[in-house]
Design a protein around this motif. Structure first.
Motif, mmCIF file in Angstrom:
data_model
loop_
_atom_site.group_PDB
_atom_site.id
_atom_site.type_symbol
_atom_site.label_atom_id
_atom_site.label_comp_id
_atom_site.label_asym_id
_atom_site.label_seq_id
_atom_site.Cartn_x
_atom_site.Cartn_y
_atom_site.Cartn_z
ATOM 1 N N THR B 47 0.816 -1.218 0.000
ATOM 2 C CA THR B 47 0.000 0.000 0.000
ATOM 3 C C THR B 47 0.850 1.268 0.000
ATOM 4 O OG1 THR B 47 -0.154 -0.132 2.406
ATOM 5 C CG2 THR B 47 -2.001 -1.038 1.144
ATOM 6 N N THR B 48 2.090 1.161 0.494
ATOM 7 C CA THR B 48 2.982 2.325 0.478
ATOM 8 C C THR B 48 4.428 1.837 0.433
ATOM 9 O OG1 THR B 48 3.685 4.305 1.695
ATOM 10 C CG2 THR B 48 2.927 2.492 3.017
ATOM 11 N N PRO B 49 5.305 2.515 -0.329
ATOM 12 C CA PRO B 49 6.723 2.127 -0.301
ATOM 13 C C PRO B 49 7.266 2.304 1.111
ATOM 14 C CG PRO B 49 6.289 3.654 -2.097
ATOM 15 C CD PRO B 49 5.056 3.627 -1.252
ATOM 16 N N GLY B 50 8.069 1.365 1.555
ATOM 17 C CA GLY B 50 8.612 1.474 2.907
ATOM 18 C C GLY B 50 7.607 1.019 3.944
ATOM 19 N N CYS B 51 6.611 0.230 3.520
ATOM 20 C CA CYS B 51 5.657 -0.329 4.480
ATOM 21 C C CYS B 51 6.439 -1.209 5.457
ATOM 22 C CB CYS B 51 4.607 -1.165 3.752
ATOM 23 S SG CYS B 51 3.583 -2.136 4.857
ATOM 24 N N PRO B 52 6.278 -1.025 6.764
ATOM 25 C CA PRO B 52 7.050 -1.808 7.739
ATOM 26 C C PRO B 52 6.760 -3.310 7.642
ATOM 27 C CG PRO B 52 5.785 -0.072 8.817
ATOM 28 C CD PRO B 52 5.363 -0.089 7.393
ATOM 29 N N MET B 53 5.623 -3.651 7.027
ATOM 30 C CA MET B 53 5.253 -5.047 6.915
ATOM 31 C C MET B 53 5.838 -5.691 5.657
ATOM 32 S SD MET B 53 3.558 -5.993 9.442
ATOM 33 C CE MET B 53 2.753 -5.325 10.871
ATOM 34 N N HIS B 54 6.654 -4.938 4.961
ATOM 35 C CA HIS B 54 7.234 -5.361 3.692
ATOM 36 C C HIS B 54 7.754 -6.795 3.713
ATOM 37 C CE1 HIS B 54 10.690 -5.719 0.985
ATOM 38 N NE2 HIS B 54 10.184 -4.764 0.232
ATOM 39 N N ASP B 55 8.735 -7.033 4.570
ATOM 40 C CA ASP B 55 9.383 -8.347 4.608
ATOM 41 C C ASP B 55 8.398 -9.446 5.010
ATOM 42 O OD1 ASP B 55 11.714 -7.110 3.922
ATOM 43 O OD2 ASP B 55 12.470 -6.976 5.973
ATOM 44 N N SER B 56 7.550 -9.135 6.002
ATOM 45 C CA SER B 56 6.627 -10.142 6.525
ATOM 46 C C SER B 56 5.631 -10.582 5.462
ATOM 47 C CB SER B 56 5.845 -9.584 7.719
ATOM 48 O OG SER B 56 6.718 -8.999 8.627
ATOM 49 N N ILE B 57 5.044 -9.616 4.749
ATOM 50 C CA ILE B 57 4.011 -9.958 3.764
ATOM 51 C C ILE B 57 4.638 -10.729 2.600
ATOM 52 C CG2 ILE B 57 2.362 -8.996 2.096
ATOM 53 C CD1 ILE B 57 1.823 -6.757 4.133
ATOM 54 N N LYS B 58 5.812 -10.268 2.155
ATOM 55 C CA LYS B 58 6.471 -10.938 1.028
ATOM 56 C C LYS B 58 6.812 -12.395 1.412
ATOM 57 C CE LYS B 58 10.293 -10.308 -2.162
ATOM 58 N NZ LYS B 58 11.607 -9.723 -2.348
ATOM 59 N N ALA B 59 7.364 -12.555 2.609
ATOM 60 C CA ALA B 59 7.716 -13.909 3.059
ATOM 61 C C ALA B 59 6.457 -14.756 3.247
ATOM 62 C CB ALA B 59 8.504 -13.833 4.365
ATOM 63 N N GLY B 60 5.365 -14.114 3.695
ATOM 64 C CA GLY B 60 4.098 -14.828 3.893
ATOM 65 C C GLY B 60 3.551 -15.364 2.582
ATOM 66 N N VAL B 61 3.672 -14.558 1.533
ATOM 67 C CA VAL B 61 3.219 -14.982 0.203
ATOM 68 C C VAL B 61 4.011 -16.222 -0.219
ATOM 69 C CG1 VAL B 61 3.226 -14.339 -2.255
ATOM 70 C CG2 VAL B 61 2.431 -12.703 -0.527
ATOM 71 N N GLU B 62 5.312 -16.130 -0.047
ATOM 72 C CA GLU B 62 6.193 -17.233 -0.441
ATOM 73 C C GLU B 62 5.834 -18.514 0.328
ATOM 74 O OE1 GLU B 62 10.268 -15.853 -1.799
ATOM 75 O OE2 GLU B 62 10.681 -16.920 0.055
ATOM 76 N N ARG B 63 5.631 -18.327 1.633
ATOM 77 C CA ARG B 63 5.343 -19.475 2.501
ATOM 78 C C ARG B 63 4.016 -20.145 2.123
ATOM 79 N NH1 ARG B 63 5.768 -16.655 7.041
ATOM 80 N NH2 ARG B 63 7.994 -16.422 6.852
ATOM 81 N N ARG B 64 3.000 -19.320 1.853
ATOM 82 C CA ARG B 64 1.672 -19.883 1.542
ATOM 83 C C ARG B 64 1.711 -20.619 0.203
ATOM 84 N NH1 ARG B 64 -1.452 -22.683 0.964
ATOM 85 N NH2 ARG B 64 -3.732 -22.582 0.934
ATOM 86 N N ILE B 65 2.384 -20.038 -0.783
ATOM 87 C CA ILE B 65 2.397 -20.684 -2.113
ATOM 88 C C ILE B 65 3.192 -21.987 -2.070
ATOM 89 C CG2 ILE B 65 3.086 -20.407 -4.537
ATOM 90 C CD1 ILE B 65 2.733 -17.399 -4.142
ATOM 91 N N SER B 66 4.244 -22.003 -1.256
ATOM 92 C CA SER B 66 5.084 -23.211 -1.206
ATOM 93 C C SER B 66 4.314 -24.421 -0.662
ATOM 94 C CB SER B 66 6.336 -22.956 -0.358
ATOM 95 O OG SER B 66 5.947 -22.742 0.973
ATOM 96 N N GLN B 67 3.156 -24.146 -0.018
ATOM 97 C CA GLN B 67 2.348 -25.257 0.512
ATOM 98 C C GLN B 67 1.526 -25.953 -0.577
ATOM 99 O OE1 GLN B 67 0.099 -23.159 3.463
ATOM 100 N NE2 GLN B 67 1.717 -23.190 4.985
ATOM 101 N N ILE B 68 1.454 -25.335 -1.755
ATOM 102 C CA ILE B 68 0.642 -25.921 -2.841
ATOM 103 C C ILE B 68 1.421 -27.078 -3.482
ATOM 104 C CG2 ILE B 68 -0.462 -25.462 -5.080
ATOM 105 C CD1 ILE B 68 -0.679 -22.500 -4.137
ATOM 106 N N ASP B 69 0.754 -28.193 -3.667
ATOM 107 C CA ASP B 69 1.409 -29.382 -4.250
ATOM 108 C C ASP B 69 1.904 -29.097 -5.673
ATOM 109 O OD1 ASP B 69 1.072 -30.888 -2.041
ATOM 110 O OD2 ASP B 69 -0.862 -31.733 -2.661
ATOM 111 N N GLY B 70 3.082 -29.581 -5.975
ATOM 112 C CA GLY B 70 3.590 -29.532 -7.344
ATOM 113 C C GLY B 70 4.163 -28.189 -7.761
#
Lengths: 414, 100
Positions: B47-70
């Motif tokens: 929502t804004t450059p320099g969002c403090p949640m930057h690292d957390s949200i990006k890592a969360g996306v990665e973590r959730r997708i990695s749970q998908i089979d294949g």
């Protein structure tokens, strides 16, 4: 498309440690002031016990919070990682030891305060080096950089003036003690804190209200008008010309007003219609700040120089504007720090709480209401010099501070 | 269901912890592409450059997708242009913020 990644990577323990020290100092400051409430009633602010309380409040609480918050917020606001975190931990220890020793010595043995002051000065200098090195790394400077750099310059001037005062208490020999004292207070509360809160508010207010499409068109006029006013006001302490003082206050009032215009525009363009209560309290603090500037200007125009009146006006400036701003923002900053520490690695894997769920908003409303009641009651009682109500309202303020600290510590158990 | 659709559905479970709304409804995900080797490329913003949640949200996306089979490699391209605007939010997100 332009891509980019920010790895701020500030170790959460660093800002948290600053904040925990500051919260302890906040309660200690209120207890010291409660014990000395009879002196407050008499409007006697320039005595050792009050110095001790004031320095625990301003150095121990407000400066340490500001430092901790800056370790977290500078990378966010300026998109630049902290220069050296290990240096930050060393700075934390030096500053905490220095401030504690200095504040206690100011109250118990002012003639030795210089030695505690020296350690505190080293700690603050280390912080200034850290921030200047960090800001130097910022690729594209903006108005937030200007506000933060301005604040740091005034922090430097505050400790120089403070050091001269401590020198005078311990060794003596420096003339113009009164002018240095007035400059010290103005450098610190208006130069350092106000510019810092202005600067960070330009980042935090749109972020917490989810505002987009605002202009920040008044940021530059706000910065230059406020800075000019500050310089003229400080010059008036030395030149002892009343007109200069009034012009200085006009400038500061104008600068503050321009800042408020920008904040108003940011809020009108917000997406988040229902703002979080603690954040709203920080917005109330902005209106308090504007009100105190109006009063200071009016007192200057009408030639009101009563030391008790000005003493309580400075109290209102510190509590209503600076401390209230920090109290509100902390309810956002601490949950964020703790959430990052505890849940950042679980997002996307399991259900994690939102930041709002980390705090008890209902309790915060009660606490903020008590802060407003006790501060207003204390000011009125102090001006009317009613001993019993000064004691009662300072007691309420102390109790509220303690409950506030406990409510913040509760976040760390979630 | 195609892998793109599975990834898209999974991202509805990544919540922005500040707003309490998932990143799909917030309109933070600009594009999802899956190549022939099932590697995923996601273009997203905040929502804004320099969002403090930057690292957390990006890592969360990665973590959730990695749970998908294949799923193969995951690449997240975080961009600031075009900048996120409130207009990118779904009606549901706007309602949750009290805007709609």
């Amino acid at each position: 498309m332009v891509g980019g990644s920010l790895q701020s990577n500030t170790n959460i323990k660093l800002p948290l440690a600053f904040i925990l020290y500051a919260l302890a100092a906040f309660v200690v400051a209120q207890i010291v002031l409660l014990i000395n409430s009879d002196l407050l009633t008499m409007g006697q602010f320039r005595i050792p016990d009050i110095w001790m309380g004031a320095h625990f409040l301003l150095l121990g609480y407000a400066v340490m919070i500001a430092m901790g918050a800056m370790y977290q917020l500078v990378p966010v606001a300026l998109l630049t990682p902290i220069w050296n975190q290990t240096f930050g931990f060393i700075q934390l220890i030096v500053t905490a030891v220095g401030i504690t020793a200095f504040s206690i010595l100011l109250g118990l043995a002012p003639n030795k305060a210089l030695y505690g002051g020296m350690i505190a000065v080293i700690g603050v200098l280390m912080f200034i080096i850290q921030m200047v090195k960090t800001i130097n790394k910022q690729e594209q400077k903006n108005m937030m950089t200007a506000f933060i750099l301005g604040a740091i310059i005034f922090l430097s001037l505050t400790i120089v003036a403070g050091f001269l005062l401590a020198w005078n208490l311990s060794i003596g020999g420096i003339a113009s003690h009164g002018s240095i004292l007035s400059s010290h207070i103005t450098f610190g509360v208006a130069g350092w804190f106000s510019l810092l809160i202005f600067g960070f508010s330009y980042k935090l207010v749109p972020m917490f209200s989810l505002s987009h499409g605002y202009s920040m068109k008044w940021a530059k006029p706000a910065f230059f008008t406020y800075m000019t006013g500050l310089v003229i006001l400080i010059a008036s302490f030395w030149a002892k010309v009343a007109t200069l003082e009034t012009i200085g206050w006009i400038g500061m009032l104008g600068g503050f007003f321009f800042f408020v215009l920008d904040i108003r525009e940011i809020l009108t363009k917000r997406m988040k219609k229902k703002l979080d209560k603690p954040f709203s309290f920080s917005l109330v603090a902005i209106m308090n700040g504007l009100g105190v500037h109006v009063l200071a200007f009016a007192f200057s125009v009408f030639g009101i120089h009563n030391i008790t009146v000005w003493g309580w006006l400075i109290f209102l400036y510190v509590m209503g504007w600076i401390v209230f701003s920090i109290l509100g923002y902390l309810y956002k900053i601490v949950p964020f720090l703790w959430w990052t520490y505890k849940y950042a690695n679980k997002i996307g894997q399991e259900k994690v709480p939102t930041l709002k769920e980390m705090i008890d908003e209902k309790t915060s409303v009660i606490l903020f209401t008590l802060f407003i009641i006790s501060t207003a009651g204390l000011t009125v009682s102090g001006l009317l010099q009613i001993n019993i109500t000064v004691f009662l309202f300072q007691g309420l303020l102390t109790l509220t501070s303690l409950l506030y600290v406990l409510s913040i510590i509760r976040v760390l158990t979630k | 269901m195609s892998l793109e659709n599975k990834v898209g559905a999974a991202l509805f479970e990544v919540i922005d912890p500040e707003l309490g709304i998932n990143i799909m409804d917030l309109g933070l995900v600009y594009g999802i592409a899956v190549d022939v080797e099932d590697n995923v490329n996601i273009v997203m913003t905040l929502t804004t450059p320099g969002c403090p949640m930057h690292d957390s949200i990006k890592a969360g996306v990665e973590r959730r997708i990695s749970q998908i089979d294949g799923i193969g490699d995951i690449n997240i391209d975080l961009v600031w242009e075009p900048a996120w605007t409130p207009a990118k939010m779904s009606e549901r997100a706007q309602e949750m913020l009290g805007f709609a």
